[in-house]
Scaffold this active site. Structure first.
Site, short mmCIF file in Angstrom:
data_model
loop_
_atom_site.label_atom_id
_atom_site.label_comp_id
_atom_site.label_asym_id
_atom_site.label_seq_id
_atom_site.Cartn_x
_atom_site.Cartn_y
_atom_site.Cartn_z
N TYR A 166 0.96 -0.92 -0.13
CA TYR A 166 -0.03 -0.36 -0.07
C TYR A 166 1.05 1.49 -0.04
CZ TYR A 166 -3.59 2.99 1.48
OH TYR A 166 -4.83 4.24 2.36
N LYS A 170 0.94 3.85 -2.87
CA LYS A 170 0.51 5.42 -2.83
C LYS A 170 1.29 6.20 -2.75
CE LYS A 170 -3.79 4.96 -1.47
NZ LYS A 170 -5.25 5.77 -2.28
N1 LIG Z 1 -10.10 5.84 5.63
C1 LIG Z 1 -8.44 6.14 5.60
O1 LIG Z 1 -8.15 7.30 7.03
C2 LIG Z 1 -8.02 6.70 4.42
C3 LIG Z 1 -6.18 6.83 5.00
C4 LIG Z 1 -5.89 7.20 3.66
C5 LIG Z 1 -6.54 7.01 2.80
N2 LIG Z 1 -7.03 6.36 2.09
C6 LIG Z 1 -7.35 6.35 0.81
O2 LIG Z 1 -8.54 6.88 1.03
C7 LIG Z 1 -8.94 6.64 -0.46
C8 LIG Z 1 -10.74 5.62 -0.10
O3 LIG Z 1 -11.43 5.00 1.22
P1 LIG Z 1 -12.15 5.03 2.44
O4 LIG Z 1 -11.45 4.99 3.31
O5 LIG Z 1 -13.24 6.17 1.55
O6 LIG Z 1 -12.44 3.34 2.03
P2 LIG Z 1 -14.29 2.98 1.99
O7 LIG Z 1 -14.00 1.01 2.28
O8 LIG Z 1 -15.09 3.16 2.73
O9 LIG Z 1 -14.52 3.12 0.50
C9 LIG Z 1 -13.83 2.69 -0.47
C10 LIG Z 1 -14.67 2.46 -2.13
O10 LIG Z 1 -13.41 1.22 -2.77
C11 LIG Z 1 -14.38 1.03 -3.23
N3 LIG Z 1 -13.81 -0.25 -3.86
C12 LIG Z 1 -12.48 -0.63 -3.28
N4 LIG Z 1 -11.30 -1.52 -4.39
C13 LIG Z 1 -12.91 -1.17 -5.22
C14 LIG Z 1 -12.12 -1.54 -6.80
N5 LIG Z 1 -11.27 -2.55 -6.94
N6 LIG Z 1 -12.56 -0.84 -8.05
C15 LIG Z 1 -13.99 0.00 -7.44
N7 LIG Z 1 -14.09 0.68 -6.14
C16 LIG Z 1 -13.46 0.09 -5.23
C17 LIG Z 1 -14.88 0.05 -2.11
O11 LIG Z 1 -16.13 -1.50 -2.72
C18 LIG Z 1 -15.65 1.00 -1.25
O12 LIG Z 1 -17.12 1.92 -1.73
C19 LIG Z 1 -9.08 4.75 -0.81
O13 LIG Z 1 -8.06 4.72 -1.94
C20 LIG Z 1 -7.98 5.11 0.79
O14 LIG Z 1 -6.56 4.14 0.65
C21 LIG Z 1 -8.38 6.56 3.21
#
Ligand SMILES: NC(=O)c1ccc[n+]([C@@H]2O[C@H](COP(=O)([O-])OP(=O)(O)OC[C@H]3O[C@@H](n4cnc5c(N)ncnc54)[C@H](O)[C@@H]3O)[C@@H](O)[C@H]2O)c1
Length: 277
Positions: A166, A170
């Site tokens: 990851y 990223k």
């Molecule tokens: N939540 C955090 O603290 C955090 C921190 C850093 C980065 N992020 C990044 O933010 C982004 C969103 O994450 P989130 O926290 O909202 O997670 P989440 O699980 O709430 O939402 C992510 C969505 O992406 C969809 N998804 C996953 N794989 C997929 C694919 N192959 N094709 C299409 N859709 C897909 C999932 O079904 C889900 O609905 C991600 O890239 C994550 O790595 C999140």
């Protein structure tokens, strides 16, 4: 009063059925954008489309995995067929599948690299002809129109034990962002990235003892963070708390509005005061 800052702009948001992506989709739609909602899971994608429409906005669904070979073309086609072009792309879809290096399989490595790095690359490559044609038409008509790309990164890009796949993906997305900002500046495309700290979503839900999993492309993937780690993480955040998905969407929104037309190739950390990546 709600301003229609993005009236009629066509915005594509991956992974917008839940969490941060959902908030981004709702935010962009609330200021007038026509949103193409993608999610791996069809039902949440359709629910977000319905929510946008009920609020008077415009949205279309394009369900499916961003890692599918034909996804990028299908995503671009959905935008062009429904709304006639592309103005904004948010590469947000993703999940984590953690392990220390000695326990990480090739499958685990490639799945995360494919989702967080290769999929945004393919989507942006597929969008090129549409963006190029629009930029050429704008120039010929003497119109000054900026288009916007926002790629989602993480503070894990700076290194996080147990997340070698990851953090590599990223960190690479930041390189992709900076290169594309240089390649597409002549097309008036702003390309930026947002790295999140701790945002409260399904991915980061507190779990204690119990194992919570979600199904991603047929695999049961563990989600959640132990309450102890959540507490530790809070103590390291200057604002003293994790962010909400709506707050996370605000950082993306800043890169999408005309006020940021002269900002490109940048990384914004949205982490409640956590420093750099
Ligand atoms: N939540 C955090 O603290 C955090 C921190 C850093 C980065 N992020 C990044 O933010 C982004 C969103 O994450 P989130 O926290 O909202 O997670 P989440 O699980 O709430 O939402 C992510 C969505 O992406 C969809 N998804 C996953 N794989 C997929 C694919 N192959 N094709 C299409 N859709 C897909 C999932 O079904 C889900 O609905 C991600 O890239 C994550 O790595 C999140």
């Amino acid at each position: 009063m709600q301003m229609n800052t993005l009236a009629g702009k066509v915005a594509l948001v991956t992974g917008s059925g839940r969490g941060i992506g959902r908030s981004v989709g709702l935010k962009l739609a609330s200021v007038g954008a026509h949103v193409v909602v993608n999610d791996l899971d069809e039902e949440p994608a359709r629910a977000v489309v319905a929510e946008i429409r009920e609020a008077g906005g415009m949205a279309a669904a394009c369900a499916g995995s961003v890692t599918d070979d034909d996804f990028a073309e299908r995503f671009v086609r959905t935008a062009v067929e429904n709304y006639g072009g592309i103005d904004v792309i948010i590469n947000n879809a993703g999940y984590t599948w953690d392990n220390v290096i000695q326990k990480m399989s090739d499958e685990q490595w490639h799945a995360i690299i494919d989702c967080h790095l290769t999929a945004p690359f393919r989507i942006l490559r597929a969008a090129y002809p549409v963006i190029k044609e629009a930029a050429t038409a704008d120039a010929a008509a003497g119109r000054s129109v900026n288009r916007k790309i926002v790629n989602i990164s993480s503070v894990s890009a700076g290194g996080n034990p147990g997340q070698i796949n990851y953090s590599a993906a990223k960190a690479s997305v930041i390189g992709l962002t900076k290169t594309l900002a240089k390649e597409w500046g002549r097309l008036k495309v702003n390309v930026n990235a947002v790295a999140y700290g701790h945002i409260e979503t399904r991915l980061t839900q507190p779990v204690d003892g119990e194992v919570k999993t979600v199904n991603i492309e047929g695999r049961e993937i563990r989600v959640g963070i132990s309450s102890q780690i959540v507490e530790q993480s809070k103590s390291m955040i200057p604002l003293g708390r994790p962010g909400t998905p709506d707050e996370a969407a605000g950082a993306v929104y800043m890169f999408c509005i005309p006020e940021s037309d002269y900002v490109s190739g940048q990384l914004l950390v949205c982490g409640g005061g956590i420093g750099s990546v």
